[in-house]
Design a protein around this motif. Structure first.
Motif, mmCIF file in Angstrom:
data_model
loop_
_atom_site.group_PDB
_atom_site.id
_atom_site.type_symbol
_atom_site.label_atom_id
_atom_site.label_comp_id
_atom_site.label_asym_id
_atom_site.label_seq_id
_atom_site.Cartn_x
_atom_site.Cartn_y
_atom_site.Cartn_z
ATOM 1 N N GLY A 262 -3.624 -11.564 -0.023
ATOM 2 C CA GLY A 262 -2.212 -11.848 -0.254
ATOM 3 C C GLY A 262 -1.608 -10.874 -1.258
ATOM 4 O O GLY A 262 -0.488 -10.384 -1.094
ATOM 5 N N LEU A 263 -2.385 -10.547 -2.297
ATOM 6 C CA LEU A 263 -1.912 -9.579 -3.288
ATOM 7 C C LEU A 263 -1.829 -8.179 -2.663
ATOM 8 O O LEU A 263 -0.904 -7.410 -2.943
ATOM 9 C CB LEU A 263 -2.848 -9.561 -4.504
ATOM 10 N N ALA A 264 -2.781 -7.863 -1.770
ATOM 11 C CA ALA A 264 -2.791 -6.536 -1.133
ATOM 12 C C ALA A 264 -1.547 -6.330 -0.270
ATOM 13 O O ALA A 264 -0.886 -5.287 -0.352
ATOM 14 C CB ALA A 264 -4.058 -6.362 -0.291
ATOM 15 N N VAL A 265 -1.188 -7.319 0.555
ATOM 16 C CA VAL A 265 -0.009 -7.135 1.420
ATOM 17 C C VAL A 265 1.275 -7.194 0.598
ATOM 18 O O VAL A 265 2.278 -6.580 0.970
ATOM 19 C CB VAL A 265 0.038 -8.141 2.601
ATOM 20 N N HIS A 266 1.228 -7.908 -0.552
ATOM 21 C CA HIS A 266 2.365 -7.878 -1.473
ATOM 22 C C HIS A 266 2.469 -6.488 -2.102
ATOM 23 O O HIS A 266 3.556 -5.911 -2.192
ATOM 24 C CB HIS A 266 2.198 -8.942 -2.553
ATOM 25 N N GLY A 267 1.329 -5.928 -2.522
ATOM 26 C CA GLY A 267 1.318 -4.606 -3.145
ATOM 27 C C GLY A 267 1.832 -3.534 -2.189
ATOM 28 O O GLY A 267 2.666 -2.708 -2.545
ATOM 29 N N ALA A 268 1.335 -3.556 -0.962
ATOM 30 C CA ALA A 268 1.783 -2.565 0.032
ATOM 31 C C ALA A 268 3.193 -2.910 0.516
ATOM 32 O O ALA A 268 3.879 -2.061 1.074
ATOM 33 C CB ALA A 268 0.817 -2.529 1.211
ATOM 34 N N VAL B 298 0.224 -1.167 10.437
ATOM 35 C CA VAL B 298 -0.525 -1.219 9.173
ATOM 36 C C VAL B 298 -1.889 -0.568 9.383
ATOM 37 O O VAL B 298 -2.652 -0.991 10.265
ATOM 38 C CB VAL B 298 -0.720 -2.673 8.689
ATOM 39 N N GLY B 299 -2.186 0.466 8.625
ATOM 40 C CA GLY B 299 -3.516 1.086 8.659
ATOM 41 C C GLY B 299 -4.330 0.558 7.500
ATOM 42 O O GLY B 299 -3.889 0.629 6.355
ATOM 43 N N VAL B 300 -5.476 -0.022 7.797
ATOM 44 C CA VAL B 300 -6.363 -0.519 6.741
ATOM 45 C C VAL B 300 -7.618 0.349 6.733
ATOM 46 O O VAL B 300 -8.229 0.574 7.787
ATOM 47 C CB VAL B 300 -6.752 -1.998 6.973
ATOM 48 N N TRP C 266 2.136 1.877 0.497
ATOM 49 C CA TRP C 266 0.691 1.714 0.482
ATOM 50 C C TRP C 266 0.176 1.105 -0.805
ATOM 51 O O TRP C 266 0.866 1.070 -1.817
ATOM 52 C CB TRP C 266 0.005 3.063 0.744
ATOM 53 N N THR C 267 -1.063 0.653 -0.727
ATOM 54 C CA THR C 267 -1.735 0.175 -1.937
ATOM 55 C C THR C 267 -3.248 0.297 -1.772
ATOM 56 O O THR C 267 -3.756 0.466 -0.665
ATOM 57 C CB THR C 267 -1.367 -1.288 -2.264
ATOM 58 N N ILE C 268 -3.919 0.259 -2.893
ATOM 59 C CA ILE C 268 -5.385 0.211 -2.917
ATOM 60 C C ILE C 268 -5.764 -0.974 -3.787
ATOM 61 O O ILE C 268 -5.257 -1.102 -4.901
ATOM 62 C CB ILE C 268 -5.992 1.491 -3.530
ATOM 63 N N VAL C 269 -6.611 -1.859 -3.254
ATOM 64 C CA VAL C 269 -7.114 -2.972 -4.069
ATOM 65 C C VAL C 269 -8.648 -2.951 -4.039
ATOM 66 O O VAL C 269 -9.242 -2.582 -3.032
ATOM 67 C CB VAL C 269 -6.625 -4.356 -3.556
ATOM 68 N N LEU D 81 3.418 -1.157 -4.642
ATOM 69 C CA LEU D 81 2.584 -1.015 -5.844
ATOM 70 C C LEU D 81 1.291 -0.336 -5.410
ATOM 71 O O LEU D 81 0.391 -0.986 -4.893
ATOM 72 C CB LEU D 81 2.297 -2.402 -6.435
ATOM 73 N N PRO D 82 1.205 0.979 -5.600
ATOM 74 C CA PRO D 82 0.148 1.750 -4.948
ATOM 75 C C PRO D 82 -1.270 1.449 -5.418
ATOM 76 O O PRO D 82 -2.201 1.725 -4.703
ATOM 77 C CB PRO D 82 0.492 3.199 -5.279
ATOM 78 N N ASN D 83 -1.420 0.937 -6.599
ATOM 79 C CA ASN D 83 -2.777 0.752 -7.092
ATOM 80 C C ASN D 83 -2.808 -0.525 -7.900
ATOM 81 O O ASN D 83 -2.177 -0.614 -8.941
ATOM 82 C CB ASN D 83 -3.179 1.967 -7.958
ATOM 83 N N LEU D 84 -3.504 -1.515 -7.402
ATOM 84 C CA LEU D 84 -3.630 -2.773 -8.141
ATOM 85 C C LEU D 84 -5.084 -2.957 -8.524
ATOM 86 O O LEU D 84 -5.941 -2.895 -7.645
ATOM 87 C CB LEU D 84 -3.136 -3.944 -7.283
ATOM 88 N N PRO D 85 -5.427 -3.168 -9.786
ATOM 89 C CA PRO D 85 -4.501 -3.220 -10.918
ATOM 90 C C PRO D 85 -4.053 -1.827 -11.360
ATOM 91 O O PRO D 85 -4.807 -0.875 -11.254
ATOM 92 C CB PRO D 85 -5.361 -3.866 -12.010
ATOM 93 N N THR D 86 -2.822 -1.754 -11.873
ATOM 94 C CA THR D 86 -2.321 -0.512 -12.453
ATOM 95 C C THR D 86 -1.861 -0.811 -13.867
ATOM 96 O O THR D 86 -1.266 -1.853 -14.117
ATOM 97 C CB THR D 86 -1.165 0.068 -11.614
ATOM 98 N N GLU D 87 -2.188 0.068 -14.785
ATOM 99 C CA GLU D 87 -1.818 -0.165 -16.185
ATOM 100 C C GLU D 87 -1.249 1.093 -16.813
ATOM 101 O O GLU D 87 -0.934 1.108 -17.990
ATOM 102 C CB GLU D 87 -3.061 -0.605 -17.001
ATOM 103 N N GLU D 88 -1.124 2.154 -16.050
ATOM 104 C CA GLU D 88 -0.829 3.452 -16.650
ATOM 105 C C GLU D 88 0.613 3.914 -16.452
ATOM 106 O O GLU D 88 1.282 3.538 -15.487
ATOM 107 C CB GLU D 88 -1.777 4.520 -16.070
ATOM 108 N N VAL D 89 1.053 4.756 -17.387
ATOM 109 C CA VAL D 89 2.317 5.482 -17.305
ATOM 110 C C VAL D 89 1.895 6.940 -17.329
ATOM 111 O O VAL D 89 1.231 7.375 -18.271
ATOM 112 C CB VAL D 89 3.209 5.149 -18.528
#
Lengths: 397, 397
Positions: free
Chosen positions: A10-16, A24-26, A136-139, A237-245
């Motif tokens: 659920g977080l992955a499809v929210h992120g992407a 959708v390519g997984v 896109w996203t990566i989890v 949100l391309p990368n979860l978790p993300t913490e960087e600037v």
């Protein structure tokens, strides 16, 4: 089915930010089936037109490295490129499952042979990323293999549960509404990145134990955080978790020395500990380490850009990864543990179009952590003013 | 790794006749990883340039059938077609792993929705097959799931071992040199198919318990067995185990009735037992069964060609599958158990080019067994002469 995979999916499809009617390519590895299936199901429930799960098998790669003709090892079949470019052409969503899978699959192979086989990575991926054509996203995907690598002293089942619970925490799945928690977190990171962009610092100074580095920025070096927007306006949100600037520095202006604050894990599994690097005029001129220095030096012989910097990323103390003290052996997690710099390629979107040819170019990109709550990060204005950016791990701007 | 997979993989690359420098496309389902990896390794050891293993996940298909928009279910992504056509264009080798995998994955789904999603099957596969551009084979892959389906009364581990031992036997892996054993077996089948071709029978008569059918042949109906040759001259064994000598009949000339000698398993898992079909002028005009008749009749409503015949295949008593009395729930195995006919599409290569438009055309192809050692197969010459073809399960010509 372990329900935790459904929550993570659920977080992955929210992120992407999968859109109704989208392809959708997984990308998954064998061993990640449960999450891949949960992601497919979640994407279809959001209205995806078709979900193509491509499974990569590292043991088939092993067979190739062991037996195929050396000259054939850089061959990449057209249909793999065609798939990625078709997804880009269709403005598709893309979801990659990260983490470590079957680390034993590539163990003991000849490094030179292994280095010639880029798969599953495709050169075209960088192009698609820079085109901003896909959301896109990566989890990370917990697996037993990975858990045993990260927690070798625990019983396998305990290690797996521990990995789940640490990932659960850093993915903010322990928040009442993870999507809302990520929105709040990214809002803070964006406020900081926008403040950094407004300031137009000429350079950034990093000062901590064993580190004293001044990094020049380009006039259009662009700070970015957390979320991206496709050129069709789809936020993701391309990368979860993300913490960087992060941004890209001027590759010709880095002076001083740094000491790593976390072990650096190279792609072939080599661990570099106690790394110190001295820079002169942007170039890494001395590379030492308590362990693994030689492997890193060998890698940096790849090209001229490999010894210059392509990224500077700042991580504050609200980031959840660094506090765990865990080495995940997965760059996307480990790099979010603390402020870091990367030797090698810069991302094209880290500077304005007219200055892109000044960004560092290389065939590699190696992040290593130099940050801690004690690291003092200071912005230097063109006029020589010194503006605090991070103090005690908190944003000052 | 279970060494039996290596032996089976050796037979697979022998069957496909993988050439040095060739691309190899492997089609597998999740659950067949061990054999897929062994095949990749064996293909590389024969000098393959690149082995692309494409894993199909029936649980991702389930997510699609359950949640995707009805109108999207016939969508097939271009890159899957591109892969197959690129393999054909490159005159590649293709190896498919057969057998049954995760039968529960598609259980309980809506049949109408399921029927709209053709994947992993591609329409282009028939074109590539008829082009004779690739050297290919299909071999069965033992899995625990499949074993439990075939031997539901055995303990799971016993069932798995039993499946292995039956497949080992029918694949002739218990022979001192399986490749030599297959050469000898195929030589005999070819001798029979060539004799049948030389005879140019006008019709074939099948007579046994509950079966009395006369099937007209086309003037160029071509009998074929065991091995194929690509248009570039690469011999290959498309289906291991193979026991049949087959051709396409004249779809307008079938008269009489047949009674099935083995249960027929439809693709959705429905089992048709005690099937009897009466033909008039080539058309199935009465379809009855002890069980499952209605499901079969519904399928045959697909198109006009579905009620006419596309294949006649003869199996002698040296075939090893029929003797086991096992229903494998896998057409490629079960159809080699006994002489059979198929309702629906004929293979284009079963007649000379100038007569291909007389072959039966349909969207389906359903084989069902009518043979036994007692089935008398007789060739009828244009002059009305009757020539014995099979008696007591032995070739007479």
């Amino acid at each position: 089915m372990d329900e935790r995979f459904e929550t993570l999916a659920g977080l992955a499809v929210h992120g992407a930010n999968v859109q109704p009617g989208q392809l959708v390519g997984v990308s998954a590895s064998l061993g990640q089936e449960e999450l891949a299936r949960a992601v497919a199901s979640a994407a279809y429930r959001r209205g995806a037109k078709f979900v193509d799960v491509l499974y990569f098998d590292p043991f088939v790669k092993r067979a190739r490295i062991e037996h195929a003709d050396l000259d054939s090892l850089d061959y990449v079949p057209d249909w793999l490129k065609a798939r990625l470019l078709a997804l880009a052409e269709a403005s598709a969503a893309r979801i990659s499952l990260g983490g470590v899978v079957s680390p034993e699959a590539l163990e003991g192979l000849d490094g030179a042979r292994l280095g010639r086989d880029q798969l599953p990575w495709l050169k075209e991926a960088m192009q698609v990323l820079n085109d901003r054509s896909t959301n896109w996203t990566i989890v990370p995907c917990p697996t037993h293999d990975w858990a045993e690598l990260v927690f070798p002293d625990l019983d396998p089942e305990e290690a797996y549960e521990r990995l789940w619970s640490e990932l659960w925490h850093v993915l903010r799945l322990d928040e009442p509404d993870p999507a809302v928690a990520w929105d709040a977190r990214i809002e803070l990171l964006k406020t900081s990145s926008e403040a950094l962009n407004d300031r137009r610092f000429d350079a950034i100074e990093l000062k901590g134990e064993g580190t004293e580095l001044t990094l020049g920025l380009l006039p259009t070096s662009h700070w970015q955080a957390g979320d991206f927007v496709t050129r069709f306006g789809v936020r993701h949100l391309p990368n979860l978790p993300t913490e960087e600037v992060f941004t890209a520095p001027d590759p010709l202006r880095a002076d001083g020395h740094v000491t790593s604050t976390k072990p650096l894990v190279l792609k072939d599994g080599t661990i570099v500990r106690g790394l110190t690097v001295r820079f002169e005029g942007g170039k890494a001129v001395e590379i030492d380490a308590d362990e693994g220095a030689e492997a890193l030096r060998a890698k940096l012989e790849l090209d001229e850009g490999a010894t210059r910097l392509g990224e500077l990323a700042l991580v504050d103390r609200q980031g959840r990864i660094g506090k765990l003290g865990t080495v995940f052996y997965d760059t996307l997690l480990d790099e979010n543990a603390a402020s870091h710099i990367a030797l090698g390629a810069a991302y094209a979107f880290s500077a304005a179009e007219e200055e892109r040819d000044r960004l560092n170019v290389s065939g590699l990109h190696i992040d290593f952590m130099i940050g801690s709550d004690e690291l003092e990060v200071t912005g230097l204005t063109p006029e020589g003013e010194r503006i605090p950016v991070l103090r005690g791990g908190d944003w000052q701007i």
